[in-house]
Design an enzyme around this catalytic site. Structure first.
Site, PDB file in Angstrom:
ATOM      1  N   ASP A  30       0.860  -1.180   0.000  1.00 15.22           N
ATOM      2  CA  ASP A  30       0.000   0.000   0.000  1.00 15.22           C
ATOM      3  C   ASP A  30       0.898   1.232   0.000  1.00 15.22           C
ATOM      4  OD1 ASP A  30      -1.629   2.240   0.994  1.00 15.22           O
ATOM      5  OD2 ASP A  30      -3.148   0.724   1.362  1.00 15.22           O
ATOM      6  N   ILE A  31       0.582   2.164  -0.883  1.00 14.28           N
ATOM      7  CA  ILE A  31       1.408   3.366  -1.031  1.00 14.28           C
ATOM      8  C   ILE A  31       1.483   4.176   0.272  1.00 14.28           C
ATOM      9  CG2 ILE A  31      -0.390   4.984  -1.847  1.00 14.28           C
ATOM     10  CD1 ILE A  31       1.593   5.726  -4.124  1.00 14.28           C
ATOM     11  N   ASN A  86     -12.364  -2.651   4.343  1.00 14.95           N
ATOM     12  CA  ASN A  86     -13.418  -1.642   4.366  1.00 14.95           C
ATOM     13  C   ASN A  86     -14.395  -1.900   3.221  1.00 14.95           C
ATOM     14  OD1 ASN A  86     -11.923  -0.336   6.446  1.00 14.95           O
ATOM     15  ND2 ASN A  86     -10.682   0.710   4.914  1.00 14.95           N
ATOM     16  N   GLN A  93     -14.052   2.797   2.776  1.00  9.43           N
ATOM     17  CA  GLN A  93     -13.514   2.319   1.489  1.00  9.43           C
ATOM     18  C   GLN A  93     -13.322   3.493   0.536  1.00  9.43           C
ATOM     19  OE1 GLN A  93     -15.889  -0.717  -0.478  1.00  9.43           O
ATOM     20  NE2 GLN A  93     -14.215  -1.272  -1.851  1.00  9.43           N
ATOM     21  N   HIS A  99     -10.369  -5.439  -1.594  1.00  5.09           N
ATOM     22  CA  HIS A  99      -9.000  -5.617  -1.113  1.00  5.09           C
ATOM     23  C   HIS A  99      -8.968  -5.829   0.388  1.00  5.09           C
ATOM     24  CE1 HIS A  99      -9.939  -1.297  -1.046  1.00  5.09           C
ATOM     25  NE2 HIS A  99      -9.167  -1.230   0.027  1.00  5.09           N
ATOM     26  N   HIS A 101      -6.407  -5.262   3.642  1.00  8.48           N
ATOM     27  CA  HIS A 101      -5.175  -4.638   4.141  1.00  8.48           C
ATOM     28  C   HIS A 101      -4.498  -5.603   5.114  1.00  8.48           C
ATOM     29  CE1 HIS A 101      -6.130  -0.301   3.119  1.00  8.48           C
ATOM     30  NE2 HIS A 101      -7.358  -0.789   3.106  1.00  8.48           N
TER      31      HIS A 101
END
Ligand code: 5GP
Ligand code: ZN
Length: 143
Positions: A30-31, A86, A93, A99, A101
């Site tokens: 994740d960025i 989420n 979300q 997705h 996390h």
């Protein structure tokens, strides 16, 4: 290029730090790196959220979640790891491609926080039993 950022990452149109890929799933950093090693696992097919994820995809996604979580654990030796998913804007979300996390945890001040406020005292036995009946009834009519 598709308008979905994760579809674009999977196709390689948007670069990502890929950790793992198989026929059904793709995992990448994740960025936002909420904590060190914060990773996302996504199905390769576009599904908006948990409610739209076909049953057949669930085992593929969670097999990869477990595989990558194990690697994060071994590599960065966190004290724990949270899985967060989420579903819907109200739940936080922001990218509408399903997705999960994976958030390795190092300590209480590591960047991730979830606040749980207990409301158990507001639910009587009767209220809980009514909710239980409603849900069980939904479950038995859903297949
Ligand atoms: P959500 O808020 O939908 O549960 O999580 C979406 C996540 O996607 C956010 O944590 C955000 O940092 C991450 N994200 C959004 N755009 C990109 C991107 O272009 N690359 C990567 N690696 N992560 C992204
Ligand atoms: Zn998508």
């Amino acid at each position: 290029m598709t308008s979905c950022v994760f579809c674009s990452i999977i196709s390689g149109d948007i670069p990502s730090k890929k950790i793992y890929e198989d026929e059904h799933t793709y995992a990448f950093f994740d960025i936002s790196q909420v904590t060190k090693g914060h990773t996302l696992v996504v199905p390769k097919h576009h599904h908006k959220n948990l409610f739209e994820l076909p049953e057949s995809e669930v085992s593929h996604v969670f097999k990869t979640v477990q595989k990558v979580a194990t690697a994060l654990n071994k590599t960065f030796s966190p004290a724990g790891l949270n899985l967060v998913n989420n579903n819907g804007e109200a739940a936080g979300q922001t990218v509408f491609h399903y997705h999960v996390h994976l958030i390795p945890r190092y300590d209480q001040a590591d960047g991730y926080q979830a606040k749980w406020v207990e409301h158990g005292a507001e639910y009587t036995e009767e209220k809980l039993e009514q909710m239980q009946t409603q849900l069980i009834s939904s479950l038995s009519s859903s297949h």
